[in-house]
Design an enzyme around this catalytic site. Structure first.
Site, PDB file in Angstrom:
ATOM      1  N   THR A  13     -54.430  71.118  38.241  1.00 45.38           N
ATOM      2  CA  THR A  13     -53.586  71.719  37.189  1.00 45.38           C
ATOM      3  C   THR A  13     -52.760  72.886  37.702  1.00 45.38           C
ATOM      4  OG1 THR A  13     -55.130  71.084  35.455  1.00 45.38           O
ATOM      5  CG2 THR A  13     -53.695  72.909  34.941  1.00 45.38           C
ATOM      6  N   SER A  58     -57.595  65.879  40.468  1.00 46.67           N
ATOM      7  CA  SER A  58     -58.836  65.788  41.233  1.00 46.67           C
ATOM      8  C   SER A  58     -59.760  64.674  40.762  1.00 46.67           C
ATOM      9  CB  SER A  58     -59.569  67.129  41.251  1.00 46.67           C
ATOM     10  OG  SER A  58     -60.223  67.362  40.034  1.00 46.67           O
ATOM     11  N   SER A  59     -59.434  64.031  39.644  1.00 49.64           N
ATOM     12  CA  SER A  59     -60.199  62.843  39.227  1.00 49.64           C
ATOM     13  C   SER A  59     -60.040  61.730  40.262  1.00 49.64           C
ATOM     14  CB  SER A  59     -59.701  62.327  37.877  1.00 49.64           C
ATOM     15  OG  SER A  59     -59.489  63.392  37.003  1.00 49.64           O
ATOM     16  N   THR A 166     -71.159  74.277  38.940  1.00 47.41           N
ATOM     17  CA  THR A 166     -70.908  73.175  38.007  1.00 47.41           C
ATOM     18  C   THR A 166     -69.738  73.581  37.125  1.00 47.41           C
ATOM     19  OG1 THR A 166     -73.254  72.656  37.948  1.00 47.41           O
ATOM     20  CG2 THR A 166     -71.977  71.855  36.111  1.00 47.41           C
ATOM     21  N   ARG A 245     -81.863  61.383  36.803  1.00 45.03           N
ATOM     22  CA  ARG A 245     -81.692  62.588  35.979  1.00 45.03           C
ATOM     23  C   ARG A 245     -82.725  62.541  34.863  1.00 45.03           C
ATOM     24  NH1 ARG A 245     -77.048  63.833  33.540  1.00 45.03           N
ATOM     25  NH2 ARG A 245     -77.319  66.023  33.953  1.00 45.03           N
TER      26      ARG A 245
END
Ligand code: ASP
Length: 344
Positions: A13, A58-59, A166, A245
């Site tokens: 961005t 960045s995806s 994160t 997870r």
């Protein structure tokens, strides 16, 4: 002497502009970005750049991009005081984690930053983030050693360890957090470093690890997960490692069908790494029966590691051609300050 900083502009961005027709944000080139931050000249640094062509949202980041960033840093390592990587926020924590394993024994700063609003917008956070990242990349102790000797994320008011970070907000300027490790620096009127939290290189040479093996996946436990889904996922062809997870302190269903499927997975040589779904805290596998059973199945504790660091650590270790036992041994100890072991 002027500090010498290399900026690696990958996109995100920070450098985007709005498409006049569709109104969506699209990555744009480096000169556009720098034209919008004339204040950079006031730093009196020598700044060079490497630009991704084309710059990415960045995806779209993948392991070849990570190799390109790591190689660019290693090739230019001796010629610069520090490195600033401009990156989209969406996968910034994954890139920071991967680079922490790829650039072993770093003795210079690799500061990753970006922004929530494009640099051309009046209220952009990009200008401040870029300037602060450059200042941190140039910062030295009084004896000339770089202040930061690791991969770190600078965003708004904090500098975080890269492999502990994160993305925590899609809206806030303070978009990153390290939930299990203190900040490396707090940014206010000045930049105040936490010397105890910062990592120190003890004279070891940089080692570049370009290997990454993507034979990894993730399974989230949730009430309602069925035996057939779990069996299907754990039999994914070609898979070598699974980040499991789990709930709370590393707990999962105690039902026989669940533990049989996990034990069978471990017995087939697939490495299962236990990471908590909680944003804060650690796996303590022996605290509850529901966690202890997983350990007896052969599941490896991820302690307080983030998901981003867990998946990239597995990619890194599987590429080293280690034996199954060696992978488990390395997974169980911190390699780049990515986890703290509070129990065994
Ligand atoms: N989608 C953007 C990216 O990750 C979001 C951002 O930069 O904040 O490239």
């Amino acid at each position: 002497m002027q500090p010498r900083i290399l900026i690696i502009y990958t996109g995100g961005t920070i450098g985007m502009i709005e498409d006049p027709i569709t109104k969506t944000l699209k990555p744009f080139n480096f000169s556009h970005l720098m034209e919008n931050v004339p204040k950079v000249k006031m730093l009196h640094y020598q700044i060079d750049n490497i630009q991704f062509k084309p710059p990415l949202d960045s995806s779209d980041m993948n392991i070849d991009h990570w190799r390109h960033i790591a190689e660019s840093i290693a090739k230019n390592y001796d010629d610069y005081d520090g490195f600033v990587v401009l990156h989209g926020t969406d996968t910034m924590a994954y890139t920071a984690s991967a680079l922490s394993f790829m650039l072993q024994n770093l003795a210079k700063p690799v500061i990753i930053t970006g922004s929530q609003l494009p640099i051309g917008e009046v209220r952009t956070d990009g200008e401040e983030n870029l300037i602060t990242a450059l200042q941190i990349a140039a910062e030295k102790h009084s004896d000339g050693r770089p202040m930061v000797q690791e991969v770190a994320i600078l965003f708004e008011n904090y500098l975080w360890r890269g492999c502990r970070s994160t993305k925590r907000s899609a809206d806030h300027f303070n978009a990153f957090k390290s939930n299990n490790y203190p900040y490396l620096a707090k940014i206010g009127l000045g930049i105040s470093y936490d010397l105890d939290a910062l990592s120190r290189n003890h004279g070891r040479n940089l080692k570049l690890n370009l290997g990454l093996d993507t034979s990894v996946m993730c399974i989230d436990v949730f009430p309602g997960l069925t035996e057939s889904t779990l069996r299907h996922l754990t039999h994914t062809p070609g898979i070598k490692g699974i980040v499991l997870r789990t709930y709370g302190a590393g707990n999962a269903p105690t039902a026989k069908w669940f533990t049989d499927a996990i034990r069978d997975t471990c017995e087939r040589g697939i490495v299962v790494f236990n990471v908590t779904q909680c944003v804060n805290g650690s796996v303590h596998a022996s605290r509850y029966l529901a966690g202890d059973i997983l350990s007896t199945c052969g599941v490896v504790s991820g302690h307080d590691i983030t998901f981003e660091a867990a998946i990239t650590k597995m990619m890194h270790l599987f590429a080293l051609n280690l034996s199954h036992d060696e992978v488990i041994r390395h997974l169980s100890v911190p390699l780049a300050g990515e986890m703290t072991i509070t129990d065994r």
